[in-house]
Design a protein around this motif. Structure first.
Motif, PDB file in Angstrom:
ATOM      1  N   LEU A  78     -23.407  17.595 -51.605  1.00 25.52           N
ATOM      2  CA  LEU A  78     -23.764  18.956 -52.002  1.00 25.52           C
ATOM      3  C   LEU A  78     -25.260  19.077 -52.214  1.00 25.52           C
ATOM      4  CD1 LEU A  78     -20.653  19.567 -54.228  1.00 25.52           C
ATOM      5  CD2 LEU A  78     -21.180  20.622 -52.038  1.00 25.52           C
ATOM      6  N   GLY A  79     -25.877  17.987 -52.732  1.00 27.46           N
ATOM      7  CA  GLY A  79     -27.345  17.994 -52.829  1.00 27.46           C
ATOM      8  C   GLY A  79     -27.979  18.165 -51.470  1.00 27.46           C
ATOM      9  N   LEU A  80     -27.400  17.499 -50.489  1.00 31.99           N
ATOM     10  CA  LEU A  80     -27.919  17.625 -49.121  1.00 31.99           C
ATOM     11  C   LEU A  80     -27.779  19.049 -48.620  1.00 31.99           C
ATOM     12  CD1 LEU A  80     -26.734  14.403 -47.260  1.00 31.99           C
ATOM     13  CD2 LEU A  80     -29.063  15.177 -47.610  1.00 31.99           C
ATOM     14  N   ILE A  81     -26.639  19.664 -48.971  1.00 31.73           N
ATOM     15  CA  ILE A  81     -26.440  21.043 -48.521  1.00 31.73           C
ATOM     16  C   ILE A  81     -27.540  21.935 -49.089  1.00 31.73           C
ATOM     17  CG2 ILE A  81     -24.931  23.043 -48.724  1.00 31.73           C
ATOM     18  CD1 ILE A  81     -22.578  21.157 -48.603  1.00 31.73           C
ATOM     19  N   ILE A  82     -27.804  21.759 -50.391  1.00 27.89           N
ATOM     20  CA  ILE A  82     -28.849  22.574 -51.011  1.00 27.89           C
ATOM     21  C   ILE A  82     -30.178  22.344 -50.289  1.00 27.89           C
ATOM     22  CG2 ILE A  82     -30.115  22.989 -53.149  1.00 27.89           C
ATOM     23  CD1 ILE A  82     -27.333  23.887 -53.413  1.00 27.89           C
ATOM     24  N   ALA A  83     -30.476  21.074 -50.021  1.00 28.88           N
ATOM     25  CA  ALA A  83     -31.736  20.768 -49.343  1.00 28.88           C
ATOM     26  C   ALA A  83     -31.771  21.386 -47.952  1.00 28.88           C
ATOM     27  CB  ALA A  83     -31.917  19.254 -49.255  1.00 28.88           C
ATOM     28  N   LEU A  84     -30.631  21.310 -47.260  1.00 28.53           N
ATOM     29  CA  LEU A  84     -30.571  21.857 -45.901  1.00 28.53           C
ATOM     30  C   LEU A  84     -30.777  23.365 -45.918  1.00 28.53           C
ATOM     31  CD1 LEU A  84     -29.973  21.242 -42.914  1.00 28.53           C
ATOM     32  CD2 LEU A  84     -27.582  21.677 -43.402  1.00 28.53           C
ATOM     33  N   VAL A  85     -30.139  24.026 -46.878  1.00 30.30           N
ATOM     34  CA  VAL A  85     -30.289  25.481 -46.971  1.00 30.30           C
ATOM     35  C   VAL A  85     -31.746  25.826 -47.246  1.00 30.30           C
ATOM     36  CG1 VAL A  85     -29.733  27.460 -48.400  1.00 30.30           C
ATOM     37  CG2 VAL A  85     -27.924  25.926 -47.651  1.00 30.30           C
ATOM     38  N   ARG A  86     -32.364  25.035 -48.128  1.00 32.09           N
ATOM     39  CA  ARG A  86     -33.752  25.328 -48.465  1.00 32.09           C
ATOM     40  C   ARG A  86     -34.650  25.121 -47.246  1.00 32.09           C
ATOM     41  NH1 ARG A  86     -34.527  22.489 -53.592  1.00 32.09           N
ATOM     42  NH2 ARG A  86     -33.360  24.206 -54.488  1.00 32.09           N
ATOM     43  N   LEU A  87     -34.317  24.102 -46.458  1.00 33.60           N
ATOM     44  CA  LEU A  87     -35.180  23.722 -45.338  1.00 33.60           C
ATOM     45  C   LEU A  87     -34.985  24.641 -44.137  1.00 33.60           C
ATOM     46  CD1 LEU A  87     -37.135  21.384 -44.779  1.00 33.60           C
ATOM     47  CD2 LEU A  87     -35.262  20.198 -43.673  1.00 33.60           C
ATOM     48  N   LYS A  88     -33.726  24.910 -43.786  1.00 33.53           N
ATOM     49  CA  LYS A  88     -33.459  25.623 -42.539  1.00 33.53           C
ATOM     50  C   LYS A  88     -32.688  26.906 -42.745  1.00 33.53           C
ATOM     51  CE  LYS A  88     -34.120  22.718 -39.057  1.00 33.53           C
ATOM     52  NZ  LYS A  88     -33.803  22.411 -37.695  1.00 33.53           N
ATOM     53  N   ASP A  89     -32.341  27.223 -43.978  1.00 39.00           N
ATOM     54  CA  ASP A  89     -31.593  28.427 -44.273  1.00 39.00           C
ATOM     55  C   ASP A  89     -30.298  28.486 -43.488  1.00 39.00           C
ATOM     56  OD1 ASP A  89     -31.200  30.658 -45.759  1.00 39.00           O
ATOM     57  OD2 ASP A  89     -32.112  32.001 -44.285  1.00 39.00           O
ATOM     58  N   THR A  90     -29.577  27.398 -43.491  1.00 39.02           N
ATOM     59  CA  THR A  90     -28.300  27.361 -42.794  1.00 39.02           C
ATOM     60  C   THR A  90     -27.439  26.278 -43.413  1.00 39.02           C
ATOM     61  OG1 THR A  90     -27.194  27.001 -40.703  1.00 39.02           O
ATOM     62  CG2 THR A  90     -29.170  25.739 -41.075  1.00 39.02           C
ATOM     63  N   VAL A  91     -26.116  26.415 -43.266  1.00 42.60           N
ATOM     64  CA  VAL A  91     -25.237  25.330 -43.659  1.00 42.60           C
ATOM     65  C   VAL A  91     -24.537  24.753 -42.431  1.00 42.60           C
ATOM     66  CG1 VAL A  91     -24.803  25.943 -46.047  1.00 42.60           C
ATOM     67  CG2 VAL A  91     -23.477  27.017 -44.227  1.00 42.60           C
TER      68      VAL A  91
ATOM     69  N   TYR C  75     -17.976  22.317 -55.692  1.00 39.71           N
ATOM     70  CA  TYR C  75     -17.917  22.929 -54.361  1.00 39.71           C
ATOM     71  C   TYR C  75     -18.043  24.444 -54.458  1.00 39.71           C
ATOM     72  CZ  TYR C  75     -16.820  18.888 -51.511  1.00 39.71           C
ATOM     73  OH  TYR C  75     -16.905  17.730 -50.824  1.00 39.71           O
ATOM     74  N   LEU C  76     -17.272  25.009 -55.401  1.00 39.51           N
ATOM     75  CA  LEU C  76     -17.292  26.470 -55.511  1.00 39.51           C
ATOM     76  C   LEU C  76     -18.680  26.969 -55.893  1.00 39.51           C
ATOM     77  CD1 LEU C  76     -13.783  27.017 -57.068  1.00 39.51           C
ATOM     78  CD2 LEU C  76     -14.598  27.763 -54.835  1.00 39.51           C
ATOM     79  N   PHE C  77     -19.338  26.225 -56.809  1.00 33.42           N
ATOM     80  CA  PHE C  77     -20.715  26.569 -57.163  1.00 33.42           C
ATOM     81  C   PHE C  77     -21.588  26.656 -55.912  1.00 33.42           C
ATOM     82  CE2 PHE C  77     -20.983  25.089 -61.805  1.00 33.42           C
ATOM     83  CZ  PHE C  77     -21.053  26.394 -62.227  1.00 33.42           C
ATOM     84  N   VAL C  78     -21.503  25.603 -55.119  1.00 37.92           N
ATOM     85  CA  VAL C  78     -22.377  25.544 -53.939  1.00 37.92           C
ATOM     86  C   VAL C  78     -22.045  26.657 -52.966  1.00 37.92           C
ATOM     87  CG1 VAL C  78     -23.051  24.149 -51.959  1.00 37.92           C
ATOM     88  CG2 VAL C  78     -22.828  23.109 -54.193  1.00 37.92           C
ATOM     89  N   ILE C  79     -20.731  26.911 -52.805  1.00 36.27           N
ATOM     90  CA  ILE C  79     -20.346  27.979 -51.880  1.00 36.27           C
ATOM     91  C   ILE C  79     -20.945  29.305 -52.332  1.00 36.27           C
ATOM     92  CG2 ILE C  79     -18.409  29.299 -50.986  1.00 36.27           C
ATOM     93  CD1 ILE C  79     -16.766  26.725 -51.166  1.00 36.27           C
ATOM     94  N   MET C  80     -20.842  29.558 -53.656  1.00 32.68           N
ATOM     95  CA  MET C  80     -21.418  30.798 -54.174  1.00 32.68           C
ATOM     96  C   MET C  80     -22.933  30.808 -53.987  1.00 32.68           C
ATOM     97  SD  MET C  80     -18.730  32.193 -55.145  1.00 32.68           S
ATOM     98  CE  MET C  80     -17.062  31.785 -55.574  1.00 32.68           C
ATOM     99  N   LEU C  81     -23.540  29.638 -54.145  1.00 27.66           N
ATOM    100  CA  LEU C  81     -24.998  29.546 -54.134  1.00 27.66           C
ATOM    101  C   LEU C  81     -25.561  29.835 -52.749  1.00 27.66           C
ATOM    102  CD1 LEU C  81     -26.691  28.784 -56.557  1.00 27.66           C
ATOM    103  CD2 LEU C  81     -26.897  26.486 -55.626  1.00 27.66           C
ATOM    104  N   VAL C  82     -24.887  29.366 -51.704  1.00 27.50           N
ATOM    105  CA  VAL C  82     -25.515  29.431 -50.388  1.00 27.50           C
ATOM    106  C   VAL C  82     -25.034  30.618 -49.559  1.00 27.50           C
ATOM    107  CG1 VAL C  82     -25.907  26.974 -50.339  1.00 27.50           C
ATOM    108  CG2 VAL C  82     -23.845  27.914 -49.319  1.00 27.50           C
ATOM    109  N   LYS C  83     -24.156  31.457 -50.113  1.00 26.80           N
ATOM    110  CA  LYS C  83     -23.760  32.679 -49.409  1.00 26.80           C
ATOM    111  C   LYS C  83     -23.306  32.418 -47.969  1.00 26.80           C
ATOM    112  CE  LYS C  83     -27.446  35.072 -50.008  1.00 26.80           C
ATOM    113  NZ  LYS C  83     -28.632  35.194 -50.756  1.00 26.80           N
ATOM    114  N   VAL C  84     -22.141  31.849 -47.858  1.00 28.05           N
ATOM    115  CA  VAL C  84     -21.635  31.578 -46.516  1.00 28.05           C
ATOM    116  C   VAL C  84     -20.970  32.837 -45.979  1.00 28.05           C
ATOM    117  CG1 VAL C  84     -20.219  30.062 -45.146  1.00 28.05           C
ATOM    118  CG2 VAL C  84     -21.202  29.246 -47.259  1.00 28.05           C
ATOM    119  N   LYS C  85     -21.255  33.172 -44.739  1.00 25.24           N
ATOM    120  CA  LYS C  85     -20.669  34.393 -44.206  1.00 25.24           C
ATOM    121  C   LYS C  85     -20.101  34.191 -42.805  1.00 25.24           C
ATOM    122  CE  LYS C  85     -25.409  35.745 -43.172  1.00 25.24           C
ATOM    123  NZ  LYS C  85     -25.955  34.487 -43.659  1.00 25.24           N
ATOM    124  N   ASP C  86     -19.689  32.942 -42.505  1.00 23.77           N
ATOM    125  CA  ASP C  86     -19.196  32.707 -41.148  1.00 23.77           C
ATOM    126  C   ASP C  86     -17.702  32.990 -41.099  1.00 23.77           C
ATOM    127  OD1 ASP C  86     -19.209  29.077 -41.423  1.00 23.77           O
ATOM    128  OD2 ASP C  86     -18.636  30.653 -42.813  1.00 23.77           O
TER     129      ASP C  86
END
Lengths: 101, 702, 190
Positions: A78-91, C75-86
């Motif tokens: 999940l830390g990586l996800i946060i970093a990825l979002v910050r870097l490329k604005d994508t998951v 997981y839910l925190f992260v999902i909320m945080l990154v606004k997934v819309k796919d």
């Protein structure tokens, strides 16, 4: 009808393969990690089944270790996800391609 | 106190030094004096303990007793059926051993290593504190690896040291990593060494399959007791080991890394690329002498590679203008001599030459470092000259070492080189393993290489130290003798270059074989093999009469003197540089051939490297076209069928051709997703790989 | 009715197993990550029930607390945080490799199933004796696990704690706003 270890193994196998397919086909990093958790759970189920079948507590202890590692993996992932979002604005995993030459 | 039980501590001291300097001094940027204290303590304690342990071991236990200190069981595994039909348990211990060869190596590695640490204090003082700490950390780490290599009592421990010195070599060559060519040279050394390491690793596996153990003290007596049983295996193991030795000791065809390794700081060149690491291959061949003596083929290969390397590197050395490059090629050439010695069965001579070479080559390199230091980093000998009057200590020590490498009597190199030449001739005369003619030819090559060695080394001395200074007014003002930390090691090594050879006086010539101390010392390592082989060796000793031996001595002295005389004629006095220029013009192709080192680097670039790139490209295209065809199988079928139905009425053939092109197009575009950086593609490949493995497993089990 | 009572254990197992598989299928197929996460939660709980059926009560508790309680919330925190819309299929799945991936999964699964079903694993119920004893004394499962964890498996236990610590540090490093991650193109040779 007696539920044997084989039942549990087959169930574990099904979950494992579902997780495996999930890891391969999901585009979203978060759902990929969730599929990985599925695979961890399948492994745990396997360990528990054998622990019961062989009457040995070591299987349960191993399962605890697996859970610990899974928790560590989730934290890092999940830390990586946060970093990825910050870097490329994508998951999307397929957009994390800085290594591509 | 039993020092010989503490031999495991010998590598530990430098390791501690490396850890402290690398993790603390480097991070915090501690002062140079702290770094010095740690590094000198690390190498100095290793030196003291090493010598104490060796002396005590030799006096109390005697040199015939190999002393093994086993620390712990390193790794264990299942069992394996080995060559003689029994079952061996995979159990490798982390253990060290003290026997004559390792004792000799430890003695000079710690000693020369310590001297070079002292020298580095003076040489590296201009670096920043952190780089300084990094440098000494690597240097200590290198000492650790080298000591593990020579002290290890089995091939696995030896391999740890083997890899370790390779790593340190990479780190130190690329020490000035901010310069791109230095970083590239480091990588080159690492990759070329890797090819050799691959051979060594295979040799380890093969040894285990054959003998069921990796301990030297168990392998060699077994092999020596049953020469017929193990002859075939010995050829395989010997050749594989030699692949490792070729890489580490810079022999043809893998010598290309050593000249480039001069990108590192000069003390490193002295320590690693002249005195210690590159001799690891020789050490290993001598250590495994039983294996080689069982296999005439392996011996012959070793001798041929060694002889060819000696002559080819010497010819390249003739025309190089970089002072360190000349020394680098002379190192390669001298290593060739050592392998030639090993290849003709003169293992003692090989180790003897390792020892004397360590003294004079370290001295030469440190002397060149002193020169480079004085000239402000200039390495081109054409811009030097007349340095004798500015730096007398450097000059005299350099001269002593040059005389030693040329093989002038009394100096160290004379005894070892002469013994190699004599043994090579004996091998020819005694028709060793029925390859007598080849050995004669190799002896002739070695004599020519001796002339060339004397020539190019004295060319170096004359051009650098004699005549007039050619580097310009301003540079001349800066010329100065180096500080005492640099000259002191030079003097010590210079003295050793003069007298170090006296441990190996060829007493046979004076009817006093007992004068040859080193041969008596190393005798326990050369295990007798069976009965027949012993007789054969006995015969070859008497194949050459005493008079002829004396003649060979005179011949090698004459060869050296001729080389020196030639160098004097070419580079001294009024006609200096005229003759070589004329020669270069007359034989311009040969000159360019040598100047460009036979274009070996270019040939490798055009063949091996380009081949690798082509292969990768081919595999990529194979991926892109064939594998992708599978990946997009479903999608493609749809695309293809609709395409065909669309054009079928018009031109069927054209359509088919277009389909192929189109499918390639679609396929390669789509498949790029599976290229580098696409994680799930890797996962998929893993899944299919696991499925295939599982299938194979079932098939094998059923 | 007698059949139901006689085979209650088996029927209950199949019911829970079916729900577990359903949850797993949901995780893999649901497009919305929030839905997938809920399906995963359901799977976790079902797996915990299966643990109880196999007399791993302590583990079942851990499963619910750690997975359902801790990891799931993360997981839910992260999902909320990154606004997934796919929510479109082509956004959620790698459609181009999906057929092959499914094929690979099924192939591997079939091979493993063949191994399980054709293998020499004897059918039969297990035993619970050792799962609830310390030495000769019969105690609860939690106590038995704890005993084993702090005696025979003490060193692995400590090692795993280090793993957790490292993971924690790693997560903090990755999550920091000024993390030493360069933007695209910066410091990375294309």
């Amino acid at each position: 009808m007696i539920i044997t270890a084989t039942h549990y193994l087959v169930l574990s196998l099904i979950i494992f393969c579902l997780g495996l397919v999930g890891v391969m086909v999901r585009r979203n990093f978060i759902t990929v990690l969730m599929s990985l958790e599925l695979m961890f759970n399948a492994v745990n189920l396997n360990l528990i089944a054998f622990s019961y079948r062989l009457d040995d507590l070591a299987g349960q202890v191993l399962a605890i270790f697996v859970i610990t590692v899974a928790a560590a993996e989730a934290a890092i992932g999940l830390g990586l996800i946060i970093a990825l979002v910050r870097l490329k604005d994508t998951v999307s995993l397929d957009e994390a391609d800085v290594m591509r030459s | 106190m039993k020092f010989y039980d503490l031999i495991w501590l010998i590598p530990i001291f430098p390791l501690l030094g490396a850890i402290i300097n690398g993790l603390v001094s480097n991070r915090l940027g501690l002062q140079k004096s702290v770094t010095n204290a740690v590094a000198i303590a690390g190498s100095g304690l290793a030196w003291l303990l090493g010598w104490a342990a060796i002396v005590q071991w030799a006096l109390e236990l005697g040199i015939h007793n190999t002393h093994i200190v086993s620390l712990f069981s390193w790794f264990q595994g299942g069992s394996l059926r080995i060559l003689d039909g029994s079952v061996a348990e995979v159990d490798v211990a982390a253990s060290f051993q003290l026997d004559p060869v390792s004792a000799l190596m430890v003695a000079f590695v710690t000693f020369v290593g310590f001297l070079i640490h002292v020298y580095s204090i003076g040489y590296m003082h201009d670096e920043s504190d952190r780089a300084y700490a990094r440098y000494f950390s690597y240097l200590n780490l290198f000492m650790f690896s080298m000591l593990v290599l020579v002290l290890g009592s089995n091939m696995a421990v030896m391999f740890v040291g083997w890899e370790g010195v390779g790593l340190c070599s990479y780190l130190l060559i690329g020490f000035y990593f901010e310069k791109e060519w230095c970083a590239a040279a480091g990588m080159k050394a690492f990759i070329v060494n890797r090819i050799g390491d691959w051979g060594f690793l295979l040799a380890i596996f093969a040894t285990f399959m054959v003998f069921g153990t990796l301990e030297f003290t168990e392998i060699f007596p077994t092999a020596a007791a049953h020469p017929e049983t193990y002859a075939a295996a010995a050829t395989v193991i010997g050749l594989l080991l030699f692949v490792g030795a070729i890489g580490k000791s810079a022999q043809i065809p893998l010598y290309v890394w050593l000249p480039d390794a001069m990108a590192g700081p000069t003390p490193v060149s002295a320590l690693i690329h002249a005195a210690t690491m590159v001799t690891a291959g020789v050490y290993m061949v001598v250590r495994c002498n039983v294996i080689y003596r069982l296999s005439p083929t392996a011996m012959l290969v070793v001798a041929i590679i060694g002889g060819l390397t000696a002559i080819i590197a010497a010819t390249i050395g003739l025309v190089q203008n970089d002072i360190k490059k000349v020394l680098a090629y002379s190192t390669v050439s001298q290593l060739g001599y050592m392998f030639l010695a090993a290849g003709v069965g003169a293992f003692v001579a090989a180790i003897f030459h390792v020892l004397t070479h360590a003294f004079f080559k370290a001295c030469l390199f440190l002397g060149s470092g002193s020169v480079i230091h004085a000239c402000g980093g200039e390495q081109d000998i054409r811009k030097m000259g007349g340095l004798k009057k500015y730096m007398p200590t450097t000059y005299w020590t350099f001269l002593a070492a040059t005389l030693a490498i040329s093989g002038i009597p009394i100096f160290a190199g004379f005894f070892s080189k002469d013994e190699i030449l004599a043994k090579a001739f004996e091998a020819g005369a005694g028709d060793l393993n029925t390859f007598g003619t080849t050995y004669y030819a190799l002896w002739a090559l070695a004599v020519v290489a001796a002339v060339l060695t004397a020539f190019y080394m004295f060319r170096l001395v004359f051009v650098t130290f004699h005549g007039e200074f050619r580097g310009g007014e301003e540079a001349e003002h800066h010329l100065h003798e180096s500080p005492w930390t640099m000259t002191m090691p030079l003097v010590v090594l210079g003295v050793l270059s003069i007298f170090g050879g006296l441990i190996g006086i060829p007493g046979k010539l004076f009817h006093h074989p007992e004068w040859n101390l080193i041969e008596r010392f190393l005798e326990p390592v050369i295990l007798p093999i069976g009965h027949a082989a012993e007789n054969a060796e006995h015969l070859s000793h008497h194949a050459v009469s005493l008079g002829l031996e004396w003649g060979l001595v005179l011949l090698s002295v004459a060869a050296a003197s001729f080389g020196i005389w030639l160098a004097y004629r070419f580079y001294m006095g009024a006609g200096a540089f005229v003759r070589p220029r004329l020669l270069a013009e007359r034989f311009s192709f040969a000159y360019r051939l040598l100047l460009n080192k036979y274009w070996v680097d270019e040939i490798y670039a055009a063949t091996v490297i380009a081949g690798t790139i082509k292969l990768s490209r081919f595999l990529w295209e194979f991926d892109a076209r064939v594998v992708d065809g599978v990946v997009n199988g479903t999608a493609l079928t749809t695309v293809g069928s609709s395409f065909i139905s669309g054009v079928f009425d018009l031109k069927v053939v054209d359509g088919a051709v277009n389909l192929v092109a189109k499918s390639y197009d679609v396929a390669s575009r789509e498949f790029r997703r599976l290229q580098v950086g696409f994680t799930q593609g890797y996962a998929m490949v893993m899944v299919f790989g696991a499925a295939v493995l599982l299938g194979v497993f079932y098939l094998v089990k059923l | 009715m007698g059949f139901l009572i006689e085979n209650f254990g088996a029927i209950f197992f199949f019911l829970v197993a079916a729900l577990t598989v359903a949850g797993a299928v949901g995780v893999v197929t649901l497009r919305n990550p929030v839905h997938a996460a809920l399906a995963l939660l359901e799977t976790f709980v079902m797996v915990a029930i299966l643990f109880i059926l196999r007399h791993a009560e302590f583990l079942a508790a851990v499963q619910v607390l750690v997975y359902a309680g801790g990891i799931m919330v993360l997981y839910l925190f992260v999902i909320m945080l990154v606004k997934v819309k796919d929510l479109r299929a082509e956004d959620a799945f790698l459609l181009n490799i999906a057929p092959l991936a499914v094929l690979g999964g099924v192939l591997l699964g079939a091979l493993l199933a063949a191994g399980i079903l054709l293998g020499t694993m004897a059918a039969g119920d297990g035993a619970v004796a050792a799962l609830q004893t310390i030495g000769d004394e019969t105690v609860g499962n939690t106590e038995a696990v704890g005993w084993l964890l702090f005696t025979k498996f003490l060193v692995p236990f400590e090692v795993v704690s280090v793993v957790l610590l490292v993971a924690m540090i790693g997560a903090i490093v990755f999550g920091r706003r000024d993390a030493a991650l360069s933007g695209p193109g910066e410091g990375v040779e294309p």
